[in-house]
Design a protein around this motif. Sequence first.
Motif, PDB file in Angstrom:
ATOM      1  N   GLN A  36      26.840 111.608 122.093  1.00  0.00           N
ATOM      2  CA  GLN A  36      26.411 111.202 123.269  1.00  0.00           C
ATOM      3  C   GLN A  36      26.788 111.942 124.640  1.00  0.00           C
ATOM      4  O   GLN A  36      25.544 112.227 124.893  1.00  0.00           O
ATOM      5  N   ILE A  40      24.540 115.080 126.462  1.00  0.00           N
ATOM      6  CA  ILE A  40      23.846 115.220 127.552  1.00  0.00           C
ATOM      7  C   ILE A  40      24.746 115.601 128.876  1.00  0.00           C
ATOM      8  O   ILE A  40      24.153 115.740 129.795  1.00  0.00           O
ATOM      9  N   SER A 126      21.130 111.125 134.498  1.00  0.00           N
ATOM     10  CA  SER A 126      20.053 110.393 133.479  1.00  0.00           C
ATOM     11  C   SER A 126      19.475 109.040 133.442  1.00  0.00           C
ATOM     12  O   SER A 126      19.331 108.280 134.453  1.00  0.00           O
ATOM     13  N   ILE A 127      17.630 109.866 133.310  1.00  0.00           N
ATOM     14  CA  ILE A 127      17.121 108.397 133.451  1.00  0.00           C
ATOM     15  C   ILE A 127      16.092 108.381 132.668  1.00  0.00           C
ATOM     16  O   ILE A 127      16.132 108.441 132.040  1.00  0.00           O
ATOM     17  N   GLN A 128      15.501 106.883 132.482  1.00  0.00           N
ATOM     18  CA  GLN A 128      14.439 106.085 131.482  1.00  0.00           C
ATOM     19  C   GLN A 128      13.480 106.050 132.667  1.00  0.00           C
ATOM     20  O   GLN A 128      13.431 105.184 133.126  1.00  0.00           O
ATOM     21  N   ASP A 131       9.114 105.813 128.064  1.00  0.00           N
ATOM     22  CA  ASP A 131      10.104 105.724 126.592  1.00  0.00           C
ATOM     23  C   ASP A 131      10.606 106.902 126.721  1.00  0.00           C
ATOM     24  O   ASP A 131      10.548 107.189 125.640  1.00  0.00           O
ATOM     25  N   ARG A 132      10.924 107.588 128.317  1.00  0.00           N
ATOM     26  CA  ARG A 132      11.367 109.043 128.009  1.00  0.00           C
ATOM     27  C   ARG A 132      12.980 108.591 127.972  1.00  0.00           C
ATOM     28  O   ARG A 132      12.906 108.196 129.244  1.00  0.00           O
ATOM     29  N   THR A 133      13.585 109.622 127.963  1.00  0.00           N
ATOM     30  CA  THR A 133      14.807 109.852 128.583  1.00  0.00           C
ATOM     31  C   THR A 133      15.472 111.642 128.891  1.00  0.00           C
ATOM     32  O   THR A 133      15.154 112.547 128.700  1.00  0.00           O
ATOM     33  N   ASP A 156      13.466 117.106 129.218  1.00  0.00           N
ATOM     34  CA  ASP A 156      12.956 115.998 128.336  1.00  0.00           C
ATOM     35  C   ASP A 156      14.252 116.271 127.029  1.00  0.00           C
ATOM     36  O   ASP A 156      14.087 116.951 126.447  1.00  0.00           O
ATOM     37  N   THR A 158      14.298 113.934 124.768  1.00  0.00           N
ATOM     38  CA  THR A 158      13.758 112.464 124.133  1.00  0.00           C
ATOM     39  C   THR A 158      14.334 112.736 122.746  1.00  0.00           C
ATOM     40  O   THR A 158      14.694 112.083 121.530  1.00  0.00           O
ATOM     41  N   GLN A 161      17.618 112.871 122.118  1.00  0.00           N
ATOM     42  CA  GLN A 161      18.309 111.461 121.533  1.00  0.00           C
ATOM     43  C   GLN A 161      17.462 110.444 120.321  1.00  0.00           C
ATOM     44  O   GLN A 161      18.502 110.196 119.195  1.00  0.00           O
TER      45      GLN A 161
END
Length: 465
Positions: A36, A40, A126-128, A131-133, A156, A158, A161
């Motif tokens: 992880q 990132i 990193s933000i949400q 429903d996307r990271t 993006d 997502t 992830q």
Amino acid sequence: MKFDPSCIQFRLTAGMVLASILGFGGMTAWSNFRMQHILIKGHKDNAVEIAERFGQDVAWMDKTMPSTKALEKVINYRSTADTVIWIRSPDGTLIAQSDTLEMGSWKQDGLAEELLELSPGHKLESIQIQDRTLIVCISPLDVNGNLLGDLFVIDDITQNQASFAAVTRDLTIGSIFVIGLSALVIAIYVRQSIKPVCKMNELAANVTPENLADTHLEFDRAPTEVRDLAKAFNMMLGRLSGAWEQQRRFVSDVSHELRTPLTLVHGYLQSTLRRCNTLTEPQREGLEIAASEADRTIRLLQDLLDLARADGGHMRFHIERVPLKEIILEIIEMSSYSSDRVKADIQMPGFEARADCNRLKQVLINLIDNAVKYSDADTVVTVRLKQEGEWAVIQICDRGRGIPTTDLTQIFEPFYRVDEDRCRTTGGTGLGLSIVKTLVEGMRGKIKVQSKPGEGSIFTVSLPT
């Protein structure tokens, strides 16, 4: 196999399984954390690199085309399906943006509009959103020393992830499977490893005076500690066997050597009492006491000699089919000379069993004598005969004072007597029931007792038919 959480097998298995869980679980958790972090960090580094090189790219393109055209060219070059870029002037005007912001995936649910409203300012995070990271990198855009505004780079991640979550799930499932398989292998391995200890325990539990000399432990492939323990156990068994044989020989020799002179003493005392008419009353009373004690000691020595012979395997039994009804009636008739309270209850006339006739008579005489001795004079002692399957069952029932529950498991031990009977008033030696048990088992029979204080006792002798 009975579950026992305090046994060595369970503790070793649980400990090794716990270590496996901590090992695999810790490795899986650490791997997930590192993956992880790498994911990132990789996307953040990519966004930072785009932001840092964006100004240089615009400056180079600015030499061959107008500034606005250069910005759009660099934006489109750096943009991808998952990466969008736009530039906002200091007064909030949108200068240029990626064409991908107009694509359906970015326009869905108003995502593009929400992103364009992000406030400027130097940041990398990193933000949400929805429903996307998303990886967000916002930094000032300087071209040839001129501040054009703020550069927004949005990546993006997502899908990455989701892929990472799938890998994590598969890794977790695989770890659980490996841990379960390891637990099974560990349990089998531990069970095989401690099998010599279990065998040693089984042999130790089955050691009896009869097989003491023949019991030995041999573990060629066992661990060194188990082999050393088995060797020490064999040495202990050897010492116990020697001590037991020495004790048995001592009892037999002493009983045999003392019985003859005591028999002579008893005979002389009886002869003196019969033939001498000049004895005073105190003298006669003293001689009678001496004769009685000599007789009691002779019977004690005879009982000891019988037990020693039985322990040494020298007691012989002549097993044959014997008529139980005739034997019981004969013993009751013999008992009638001293007591008329013994009655027969024969449910199977003409019934036969395999036994030694003389030894069986000795057993019945001892049990009937005890029943008469330890019951009230106005109660009846009943001798029952019945059949239960392949066993002939003889029961001697009395209505005496009974035997306490704490003594029931020990009354067949040599010299053991119930607390109330630890005296000589009844004339017993404490060996009668022990001899009875030895004789019954020597005829391949079984004996048991049921008793309640104040209600009487039932001694049950079972013989094979």
